[in-house]
Every structure is written in C-alpha cells, then in structure tokens.
Design a protein around this motif. Structure first.
Motif, PDB file in Angstrom:
ATOM      1  N   ASP A  91       0.860  -1.182   0.000  1.00 56.13           N
ATOM      2  CA  ASP A  91       0.000   0.000   0.000  1.00 56.13           C
ATOM      3  C   ASP A  91       0.899   1.234   0.000  1.00 56.13           C
ATOM      4  O   ASP A  91       1.845   1.315   0.793  1.00 56.13           O
ATOM      5  N   GLU A 140      -2.515  -5.040   6.357  1.00 55.87           N
ATOM      6  CA  GLU A 140      -2.172  -4.114   5.273  1.00 55.87           C
ATOM      7  C   GLU A 140      -2.882  -4.545   4.002  1.00 55.87           C
ATOM      8  O   GLU A 140      -2.974  -5.747   3.711  1.00 55.87           O
ATOM      9  N   ALA A 141      -3.364  -3.567   3.251  1.00 55.13           N
ATOM     10  CA  ALA A 141      -3.969  -3.850   1.946  1.00 55.13           C
ATOM     11  C   ALA A 141      -2.866  -3.877   0.897  1.00 55.13           C
ATOM     12  O   ALA A 141      -2.202  -2.870   0.666  1.00 55.13           O
ATOM     13  N   ASN A 180      -7.428  -8.872  -0.624  1.00 51.70           N
ATOM     14  CA  ASN A 180      -6.082  -8.297  -0.745  1.00 51.70           C
ATOM     15  C   ASN A 180      -5.524  -7.833   0.600  1.00 51.70           C
ATOM     16  O   ASN A 180      -4.494  -7.169   0.653  1.00 51.70           O
ATOM     17  N   MET A 181      -6.195  -8.189   1.688  1.00 48.93           N
ATOM     18  CA  MET A 181      -5.744  -7.807   3.018  1.00 48.93           C
ATOM     19  C   MET A 181      -4.831  -8.881   3.588  1.00 48.93           C
ATOM     20  O   MET A 181      -5.194 -10.070   3.625  1.00 48.93           O
ATOM     21  N   GLN A 236      -1.468  -4.379  -3.032  1.00 47.75           N
ATOM     22  CA  GLN A 236      -1.938  -4.073  -4.378  1.00 47.75           C
ATOM     23  C   GLN A 236      -1.372  -5.086  -5.363  1.00 47.75           C
ATOM     24  O   GLN A 236      -0.189  -5.425  -5.292  1.00 47.75           O
ATOM     25  N   SER A 251      -6.232  -6.027  -7.627  1.00 46.94           N
ATOM     26  CA  SER A 251      -6.088  -6.319  -6.198  1.00 46.94           C
ATOM     27  C   SER A 251      -7.251  -7.142  -5.649  1.00 46.94           C
ATOM     28  O   SER A 251      -7.050  -8.048  -4.828  1.00 46.94           O
TER      29      SER A 251
END
Length: 199
Positions: A116, A131-132, A167-168, A134, A148
């Motif tokens: 991210d 955290e996301a 995507n987490m 990508q 994502s």
C-alpha cells in the motif's frame, strides 16, 4: 428535465477474465434551470453494439426495478477495441440518449504485488494489524490494471506469518515470508518479502 450531455469512464483496457466498473453521468437541468450532474449508471441500458454475441466483452444492465448492478464490464477474450454503450433517457417520455467508449481486452503479461502506498515497507507489519496489498497487472498491450480485488494472494515462505482475506494481509506471528499473487491461469507474480514484528 432536459438532458444536456453525459460521460462514462474513459477508454480503458481490461485483462481477459477480469471485470471493470464503468459509470455513466448525465448533466441535466432541474426545475430552476440549474445544471446538475446525475449518476445514471444504474438506470442506463448497457450494450456492446459491435459485439452483439458477446464474443469479447459482456456488460451488465441493472435488473428491472433496481438501480444497482449496471455497467460492470467483463473481458472474455482478447479483442480489438469494442464499443461499450450506455443508453438512458433524461426523463419519462424523452428520447433515449447514449454515450460510447471503447474497451480493449488484452492478456496479462505480468503481475506484481506491491505495498500500500501509505505503508512504509521498511517498517515490519505489527502482529495483530493488517495491510492492503496491491496487485497490478501489466497487459500485453502495455496498459496496466489494478487486480487487487480479483487476485489470489499466497504465502510461499513461512505460512503461519500472514493470513489473507482478499487483498488484506493480516500479521499473525513474528517472522518473514514471501507473498505471491495469481490471477486466472497466468503465471504468478515475483515474490514480495513481508516481515512482521511484535507490538
């Protein structure tokens, strides 16, 4: 109300097997003759007039009585530019207006997993936080698409360090692991190393 004009998202490329949301907006005059912007994505009738058999692209129209679900484009197979069209009327009894945009379906050349942008990769992820990530696809025609929410993330090193939901990436334990992304039958991305630390 009188339709002034309208616009959709700009011309884009889309990966084979992926989806992309298009939006249609109309500029209309209200009863006081002020021009206002109205989202007509859900009330428009969407089509691909030069791909009537949906060989390359499929696009959704909202079910009758609903105003959600329209404008979702799916890339079915590599294509030349295909016209996506949104038809709508400004008010009951008026003529239908339409706007078009071109969409090209392309295969995926490569995938990459990225942090991210708001996350400092030099600072390990704290256990109990997330955290996301990508996933960016580079297409065969050179364009890029954010996949994502359509890709699958997997830890290829220590499998007990992170857990994934979409995507987490959630930190479960202290350690370091490599993360790769896959989409469809395309080759996986190069690994992204992620470290975690205790709180």
């Amino acid at each position: 109300n009188t339709l002034s004009n309208a616009s959709t998202a700009g011309v884009l490329s889309i990966a084979t097997g992926s989806t992309q949301q298009y939006y249609a907006y109309a500029r209309v005059r209200d009863k006081d003759e002020f021009v206002v912007v109205q989202d007509v994505t859900g009330s428009a009738k969407w089509s691909t007039p030069d791909d009537s058999t949906n060989s390359y692209i499929r696009v959704t129209t909202s079910p009758a009585g609903l105003t959600t679900g329209g404008g979702l484009v799916t890339g079915l197979s590599p294509s030349p530019p295909v016209t996506v069209q949104a038809n709508f009327n400004a008010c009951p009894g008026s003529n239908y207006e339409f706007i078009t945009a071109d969409v090209q379906v392309s295969g995926v050349q490569s995938l990459s997993v990225q942090h991210d942008p708001a996350f400092d990769p030099a600072v390990p992820l704290v256990v109990g936080t997330r955290e996301a990530l990508q996933v960016i696809a580079t297409l065969n025609n050179g364009d890029m698409q954010d996949l994502s929410l359509q890709s699958l993330l997997k830890a290829t090193g220590s499998t007990n360090v992170l857990a994934f939901a979409g995507n987490m990436a959630s930190a479960l334990a202290v350690g370091t692991t490599d993360v790769t992304a896959t989409f469809g039958t395309y080759p996986p991305s190069p690994p992204l190393s992620i470290s975690t630390q205790s709180a």
